[in-house]
Design an enzyme around this catalytic site. Structure first.
Site: not given
Length: 247
Positions: A64-66
């Protein structure tokens, strides 16, 4: 800002993130501001590192994106990692994200089918000639005066897929500056009774883009898995404020 955010963010114990665990799999509700995997600098706290402290053979099955919160699958052994990876590759993992977007948009099973080109260094673009196939289905869930809560179902798994596909519909995720999404300030939606002291600077209600991995379901070796992750505090707070002041 994000590095500062990570420092300010008090990271919970890895055990407290777990919403499911058996002999083969750990499922967590990832908090925002924490990377899924090691970045190039290698110095930051990330989920993979924390998972390996908890279970030495742990492998993060996807990313997942940060800034994105929500469901993340972690395999406890190489065989489970292989089986889950196959399900992702064959597009048999059903993923549901929730996003809060700018503007009022009526999406009813809207299929966005626009190829995405990964240009490296976390930059992607829509490129019909050279991009890889990317498909996302969008459904509006809740309407406000100036915003919409949207369900996003990515069929493929390209980098920034949901974010850029929404941006193509003039419906960027709030706070997603990369795709021209603007943050939400309380002063915008609460017209009366909003005051700041003289030297106080107003901060956005949510200090990241509003995207949450809400649900995931898949099957490995005949066993069905189905998980749902509650909203983190910041996402829930933004929704609450919109329900109160922007309806």
């Amino acid at each position: 800002m994000q590095e500062k955010e990570t420092r300010l963010f008090k990271f919970p114990k890895f055990q407290d993130l777990i919403i499911f665990e058996d002999d083969n799999l750990i499922v967590i509700n990832k908090p925002p501001f924490v990377a899924s995997l090691d970045d190039r600098n290698g110095g930051e706290v990330n989920i993979l590192r924390l998972a390996k402290k908890y279970h030495p053979d742990a492998q993060v099955c996807h990313r997942l994106d940060k800034d994105t919160s929500g469901l993340l699958l972690i395999a406890k052994n190489p065989e489970t990692y292989r089986l889950v990876s196959i399900e992702f590759e064959r597009r048999r993992v059903n993923k549901v994200y929730h996003a809060i977007i700018g503007g009022t948009h009526t999406f009813d099973n809207l299929l966005v089918d626009l190829p995405i080109l990964n240009q490296g260094n976390k930059n992607v673009s829509i490129d019909r000639a050279n991009g890889k196939q990317a498909e996302t289905i969008f459904n509006s869930l809740q309407y406000f005066k100036h915003y919409t809560l949207v369900e996003c179902k990515p069929i493929t798994g390209r980098m920034h897929q949901i974010r850029i596909h929404l941006a193509t519909q003039h419906a960027a995720i709030v706070g997603d500056e990369m795709y021209r999404g603007k943050p939400v300030y309380l002063s915008q939606i609460k017209k009366r009774g909003f005051t700041l002291s003289k030297d106080e600077e107003e901060l956005p209600i949510m200090k990241r883009f509003a995207l949450h991995a809400k649900a995931v379901s898949f099957k490995i070796e005949g066993k069905s898995y189905d998980f749902e992750a509650p909203y983190p505090k910041d996402f829930a707070t933004l929704l609450k404020q919109l329900e109160k002041y922007d309806t």
